[in-house]
Design a protein around this motif. Structure first.
Motif, PDB file in Angstrom:
ATOM      1  N   VAL A  16     -22.950  28.861   1.935  1.00 16.53           N
ATOM      2  CA  VAL A  16     -22.739  27.565   2.330  1.00 16.53           C
ATOM      3  C   VAL A  16     -21.891  27.269   3.767  1.00 16.53           C
ATOM      4  O   VAL A  16     -22.540  26.465   4.590  1.00 16.53           O
ATOM      5  CB  VAL A  16     -22.077  26.920   1.253  1.00 16.53           C
ATOM      6  N   THR A  17     -21.013  28.282   3.947  1.00 14.80           N
ATOM      7  CA  THR A  17     -20.285  27.980   5.210  1.00 14.80           C
ATOM      8  C   THR A  17     -21.226  28.242   6.283  1.00 14.80           C
ATOM      9  O   THR A  17     -21.149  27.842   7.496  1.00 14.80           O
ATOM     10  CB  THR A  17     -19.110  29.083   4.792  1.00 14.80           C
ATOM     11  N   ILE A  38     -27.532  28.410   1.925  1.00 13.35           N
ATOM     12  CA  ILE A  38     -27.734  27.987   3.396  1.00 13.35           C
ATOM     13  C   ILE A  38     -28.249  26.550   3.530  1.00 13.35           C
ATOM     14  O   ILE A  38     -27.700  25.756   4.184  1.00 13.35           O
ATOM     15  CB  ILE A  38     -28.811  29.154   3.971  1.00 13.35           C
ATOM     16  N   GLN A  39     -29.210  26.144   2.705  1.00 11.81           N
ATOM     17  CA  GLN A  39     -29.627  24.754   2.615  1.00 11.81           C
ATOM     18  C   GLN A  39     -28.725  23.678   2.422  1.00 11.81           C
ATOM     19  O   GLN A  39     -28.416  22.872   2.753  1.00 11.81           O
ATOM     20  CB  GLN A  39     -30.911  24.551   1.709  1.00 11.81           C
ATOM     21  N   ILE A  40     -27.765  24.116   1.363  1.00 12.29           N
ATOM     22  CA  ILE A  40     -26.564  23.271   0.899  1.00 12.29           C
ATOM     23  C   ILE A  40     -25.731  23.122   2.137  1.00 12.29           C
ATOM     24  O   ILE A  40     -25.315  22.117   2.487  1.00 12.29           O
ATOM     25  CB  ILE A  40     -26.055  23.797  -0.427  1.00 12.29           C
ATOM     26  N   GLY A  41     -25.602  24.202   2.695  1.00 16.71           N
ATOM     27  CA  GLY A  41     -24.694  24.328   3.869  1.00 16.71           C
ATOM     28  C   GLY A  41     -25.159  23.216   5.108  1.00 16.71           C
ATOM     29  O   GLY A  41     -24.207  22.377   5.493  1.00 16.71           O
ATOM     30  N   ILE A  42     -26.309  23.449   5.275  1.00 18.82           N
ATOM     31  CA  ILE A  42     -27.008  22.702   6.376  1.00 18.82           C
ATOM     32  C   ILE A  42     -26.966  21.080   6.072  1.00 18.82           C
ATOM     33  O   ILE A  42     -26.571  20.132   6.895  1.00 18.82           O
ATOM     34  CB  ILE A  42     -28.632  23.147   6.476  1.00 18.82           C
ATOM     35  N   LEU A  43     -27.411  20.689   4.815  1.00 12.85           N
ATOM     36  CA  LEU A  43     -27.325  19.345   4.332  1.00 12.85           C
ATOM     37  C   LEU A  43     -25.875  18.961   4.264  1.00 12.85           C
ATOM     38  O   LEU A  43     -25.473  17.634   4.457  1.00 12.85           O
ATOM     39  CB  LEU A  43     -28.094  19.399   3.066  1.00 12.85           C
ATOM     40  N   LEU A  44     -24.999  19.651   3.744  1.00  8.83           N
ATOM     41  CA  LEU A  44     -23.500  19.111   3.860  1.00  8.83           C
ATOM     42  C   LEU A  44     -23.106  18.891   5.350  1.00  8.83           C
ATOM     43  O   LEU A  44     -22.212  18.137   5.466  1.00  8.83           O
ATOM     44  CB  LEU A  44     -22.887  20.465   3.216  1.00  8.83           C
ATOM     45  N   SER A 187     -16.661  15.330   0.915  1.00  9.37           N
ATOM     46  CA  SER A 187     -17.486  16.478   1.169  1.00  9.37           C
ATOM     47  C   SER A 187     -17.525  17.351  -0.287  1.00  9.37           C
ATOM     48  O   SER A 187     -18.555  17.814  -0.336  1.00  9.37           O
ATOM     49  CB  SER A 187     -16.885  17.411   2.066  1.00  9.37           C
ATOM     50  N   LYS A 188     -16.615  17.129  -0.774  1.00  6.37           N
ATOM     51  CA  LYS A 188     -16.609  17.753  -2.353  1.00  6.37           C
ATOM     52  C   LYS A 188     -17.315  17.218  -3.290  1.00  6.37           C
ATOM     53  O   LYS A 188     -18.337  17.712  -3.873  1.00  6.37           O
ATOM     54  CB  LYS A 188     -15.137  17.533  -3.104  1.00  6.37           C
ATOM     55  N   LEU A 194     -25.450  18.188  -4.149  1.00  2.81           N
ATOM     56  CA  LEU A 194     -26.221  19.264  -3.584  1.00  2.81           C
ATOM     57  C   LEU A 194     -26.457  20.499  -4.468  1.00  2.81           C
ATOM     58  O   LEU A 194     -27.533  21.017  -4.783  1.00  2.81           O
ATOM     59  CB  LEU A 194     -25.809  19.681  -2.105  1.00  2.81           C
ATOM     60  N   ASN A 195     -25.488  21.033  -5.110  1.00  2.00           N
ATOM     61  CA  ASN A 195     -25.424  22.133  -6.242  1.00  2.00           C
ATOM     62  C   ASN A 195     -26.266  21.789  -7.377  1.00  2.00           C
ATOM     63  O   ASN A 195     -26.942  22.403  -7.743  1.00  2.00           O
ATOM     64  CB  ASN A 195     -24.092  22.625  -6.592  1.00  2.00           C
TER      65      ASN A 195
END
Length: 198
Positions: A16-17, A38-44, A187-188, A194-195
């Protein structure tokens, strides 16, 4: 927000980072070709940018710089806010900043093959000059701003922004602190969402 904040807001999942860190190099729906985390990180990352750009406190910080720096004001505020995160790191993490950034650099090297070319080229400079740790000092921020100014072929004048940082230091720090608490909460919530949906 700039690099350190994006990394911090990603939580404890390395992928995610990495996704959050490299997100600026992934346009449109191209994020879908990456693994879920990785997708979660990009969307975050995109959520953080949208939340930040629309926030009234950030706009207050940006407005202080706008007359002199124009559309570069937002970039400068991102960098200044990372300074306050690094400087006050103990308020946000039990892990010393130096240990935290070294762990991140190790993760970057481990995931080097999946990074966009632009990030691959930037990474050695980031690690060698230890950008993330150096954010904690005004001298470190000065070097970052000088580098950014060079990238704009000296058009931005960003190298002079330490003048405003020092003149309005308490104002910028208070604005960062109040805003960042809200951004952490947002963000949390986004991470949790997203998860669930990806």
């Amino acid at each position: 927000m700039n690099y350190l904040a994006h990394i911090y807001l990603s939580g404890e999942n390395d992928l995610v980072t990495i996704g959050n860190f490299m997100a600026d190099g992934i346009k449109g729906k191209k994020y879908k070709k990456y693994a879920k985390d990785i997708q979660i990180g990009i969307l975050l990352h995109r959520h953080i940018d949208t939340f930040t750009d629309a926030h009234k406190t950030v706009r207050k910080s940006t407005k202080r710089l706008h007359k002199k720096y124009g559309h570069y004001s937002g970039i400068i505020v991102d960098i200044l806010y990372d300074h306050f995160l690094a400087k006050n790191w103990d308020n946000y993490s039990d892990i010393p900043l130096e240990d935290y950034v070294n762990t991140f650099y190790d993760s970057l090297e481990e995931h080097y093959p999946i990074l966009p070319i632009r990030i691959q080229k930037m990474m050695p400079y980031m690690i060698t000059d230890n950008w993330l740790l150096n954010y904690a000092s005004i001298e470190g921020i000065q070097r970052v701003l000088e580098g950014m100014n060079r990238r704009t072929k000296n058009r931005s004048g960003m190298n002079e922004a330490v003048i405003e940082l020092e003149a309005f230091y308490t104002d910028f720090e208070d604005e960062f602190t109040s805003f960042f608490d809200e951004l952490i909460t947002s963000s949390k919530q986004k991470l949790k969402e997203l998860n669930t949906i990806l």
